[in-house]
Write a protein that holds these residues in place. Structure first.
Motif, mmCIF file in Angstrom:
data_model
loop_
_atom_site.group_PDB
_atom_site.id
_atom_site.type_symbol
_atom_site.label_atom_id
_atom_site.label_comp_id
_atom_site.label_asym_id
_atom_site.label_seq_id
_atom_site.Cartn_x
_atom_site.Cartn_y
_atom_site.Cartn_z
ATOM 1 N N ARG A 1 0.729 -1.240 0.069
ATOM 2 C CA ARG A 1 0.028 0.197 -0.016
ATOM 3 C C ARG A 1 0.705 1.405 -0.280
ATOM 4 N NH1 ARG A 1 -4.563 1.450 -1.609
ATOM 5 N NH2 ARG A 1 -2.831 3.204 -2.627
ATOM 6 N N LEU A 2 2.275 1.399 0.472
ATOM 7 C CA LEU A 2 2.398 2.665 1.138
ATOM 8 C C LEU A 2 3.392 2.556 -0.251
ATOM 9 C CD1 LEU A 2 4.448 1.476 4.636
ATOM 10 C CD2 LEU A 2 2.736 3.614 3.718
ATOM 11 N N VAL A 3 3.835 1.863 -1.099
ATOM 12 C CA VAL A 3 4.926 1.961 -2.938
ATOM 13 C C VAL A 3 3.802 2.196 -3.439
ATOM 14 C CG1 VAL A 3 5.338 0.343 -4.617
ATOM 15 C CG2 VAL A 3 6.422 -0.224 -2.279
ATOM 16 N N LYS A 4 1.805 1.643 -3.397
ATOM 17 C CA LYS A 4 1.433 2.327 -4.217
ATOM 18 C C LYS A 4 0.850 3.105 -4.175
ATOM 19 C CE LYS A 4 -1.982 1.214 -7.071
ATOM 20 N NZ LYS A 4 -2.245 0.776 -8.642
ATOM 21 N N ASP A 5 0.812 4.181 -2.741
ATOM 22 C CA ASP A 5 0.509 5.587 -2.600
ATOM 23 C C ASP A 5 1.657 6.377 -3.472
ATOM 24 O OD1 ASP A 5 -1.567 4.698 -1.300
ATOM 25 O OD2 ASP A 5 -1.032 4.663 0.798
ATOM 26 N N ALA A 6 2.745 5.673 -2.995
ATOM 27 C CA ALA A 6 4.476 6.447 -3.593
ATOM 28 C C ALA A 6 3.786 6.650 -5.615
ATOM 29 C CB ALA A 6 5.825 5.661 -3.538
ATOM 30 N N GLN A 7 4.108 5.544 -5.782
ATOM 31 C CA GLN A 7 3.761 5.250 -7.096
ATOM 32 C C GLN A 7 2.609 6.717 -7.756
ATOM 33 O OE1 GLN A 7 1.356 2.678 -8.895
ATOM 34 N NE2 GLN A 7 1.761 3.043 -10.592
ATOM 35 N N ILE A 8 1.287 6.809 -6.935
ATOM 36 C CA ILE A 8 0.127 7.822 -7.462
ATOM 37 C C ILE A 8 0.301 8.524 -7.128
ATOM 38 C CG2 ILE A 8 -2.495 8.117 -5.914
ATOM 39 C CD1 ILE A 8 -2.768 5.108 -5.300
ATOM 40 N N LYS A 9 1.121 9.348 -5.669
ATOM 41 C CA LYS A 9 1.607 10.643 -5.773
ATOM 42 C C LYS A 9 3.027 10.798 -6.781
ATOM 43 C CE LYS A 9 1.450 10.645 -0.432
ATOM 44 N NZ LYS A 9 2.435 10.961 0.355
ATOM 45 N N GLU A 10 3.570 10.490 -7.444
ATOM 46 C CA GLU A 10 4.145 10.654 -8.705
ATOM 47 C C GLU A 10 3.639 10.270 -9.677
ATOM 48 O OE1 GLU A 10 8.363 8.536 -9.536
ATOM 49 O OE2 GLU A 10 8.268 7.872 -7.210
ATOM 50 N N VAL A 11 2.398 9.774 -9.623
ATOM 51 C CA VAL A 11 1.390 9.775 -11.094
ATOM 52 C C VAL A 11 0.812 11.046 -11.360
ATOM 53 C CG1 VAL A 11 -0.428 9.036 -12.915
ATOM 54 C CG2 VAL A 11 1.210 7.668 -11.646
ATOM 55 N N ALA A 12 -0.062 11.712 -9.681
ATOM 56 C CA ALA A 12 -0.658 12.958 -9.920
ATOM 57 C C ALA A 12 0.194 14.306 -10.014
ATOM 58 C CB ALA A 12 -0.533 13.099 -8.356
ATOM 59 N N ALA A 13 1.683 14.133 -10.082
ATOM 60 C CA ALA A 13 3.095 15.282 -9.813
ATOM 61 C C ALA A 13 3.177 15.047 -11.228
ATOM 62 C CB ALA A 13 3.974 14.611 -8.516
ATOM 63 N N GLY A 14 3.193 14.163 -11.797
ATOM 64 C CA GLY A 14 3.700 14.163 -12.841
ATOM 65 C C GLY A 14 2.139 14.656 -14.400
ATOM 66 N N LEU A 15 1.156 14.521 -13.888
ATOM 67 C CA LEU A 15 -0.034 15.063 -14.529
ATOM 68 C C LEU A 15 -0.047 16.265 -14.331
ATOM 69 C CD1 LEU A 15 -2.616 12.204 -14.179
ATOM 70 C CD2 LEU A 15 -1.459 12.477 -16.373
ATOM 71 N N GLY A 16 1.116 16.729 -13.855
ATOM 72 C CA GLY A 16 -0.288 18.307 -13.044
ATOM 73 C C GLY A 16 0.639 18.779 -13.431
ATOM 74 N N GLN A 17 2.529 18.506 -14.378
ATOM 75 C CA GLN A 17 3.645 19.753 -15.121
ATOM 76 C C GLN A 17 2.525 20.078 -16.201
ATOM 77 O OE1 GLN A 17 6.793 17.067 -14.752
ATOM 78 N NE2 GLN A 17 6.939 16.998 -12.526
#
Length: 258
Positions: A242-258
């Motif tokens: 779950r922690l790895v999944k959360d880290a991935q979701i945050k990076e995906v969200a950050a990438g989409l926000g760029q």
């Protein structure tokens, strides 16, 4: 736009590989604790008969009263008169070594005139058990001192009126049914458990061998703790995922926000 990482790409990073090793170590510890509690859940329910303290029957159980929490499985001794006219064959019994067979069960009467069903011996066949009962019936009454384990009865599998046709053969050991057979018309003083004699056997039969006479051979509290540790074992790995999944979701969200 930067390419967003997959879950596996995040999980392969040194930080999360280290976290995985910690999660696996926690899971291993929880697994060992579950194994320990699982072992206790069975060992606690299987005491050796020789290690049990022998008590007088009257100190453990009272006639026509509810069974106390420690009565079942207690090792007791008592002076009894065996009524040869109230003996039955109980089928479907198994020795400690797995041998199937039958019990010889008779009415025992204490000096205070209280009745208790008594399992007096084991026979591999119904005919052998009936022969043992025939030998008992050659005596008017058998007085002796008996040592055994107190055990709970079972639900009756046949009606009492059918016993005459069955030649005194029962397919279950129901204490209530046996007490009614001892005295069909009048209420008598009787113990709510039966006595499983372990120190001797009537002529024509073998000693009954059991590990315990407790109603349940599982310590349910220890079994619950074992299950609880298994849940913790799985949760530690799930938490890492779950922690790895959360880290991935945050990076995906950050990438989409760029």
């Amino acid at each position: 736009m930067a390419q967003t990482p997959t879950w596996f790409e995040v999980a392969r990073r040194p930080k999360w590989i280290g976290a995985l090793l910690i999660a696996l170590a926690v899971a291993a510890i929880c697994g060992l604790l579950a194994q320990w509690q699982g072992g206790r859940s069975f060992e606690a329910g299987l005491p050796k008969i020789s290690s049990l303290k022998t008590q007088a029957l009257s100190r453990v159980l009272q006639p026509n009263q509810s069974v106390g929490p420690d009565a079942v499985g207690s090792k007791v001794h008592v002076a009894l008169t065996i009524n040869p006219e109230q003996c039955y064959v109980v089928t479907g019994r198994v020795q400690r070594n797995g041998a199937p067979g039958n019990w010889v069960v008779c009415q025992g009467i204490t000096r205070a005139n209280v009745s208790i069903p008594v399992a007096l011996g084991f026979a591999s066949t119904t005919i052998d058990a009936q022969k043992a009962i025939a030998k008992i019936k050659t005596h008017n009454a058998i007085l002796g001192h008996y040592t055994g384990l107190l055990a709970p009865g079972e639900a009756p599998l046949e009606r009492a009126q059918n016993l005459a046709k069955g030649g005194g053969v029962l397919h279950s050991l129901s204490v209530g049914q046996l007490i009614n057979l001892y005295s069909p018309t009048e209420t008598i003083k009787a113990y709510p458990l039966f006595l499983l004699v372990v120190n001797q056997a009537v002529a024509g039969s073998e000693k009954i061998t059991v590990t315990t006479a407790t109603e349940s051979q599982i310590n349910w509290l220890s079994a619950f703790y074992a299950l609880e540790w298994m849940v913790f074992c799985g949760f530690s790995v799930f938490l890492w995922w779950r922690l790895v999944k959360d880290a991935q979701i945050k990076e995906v969200a950050a990438g989409l926000g760029q």
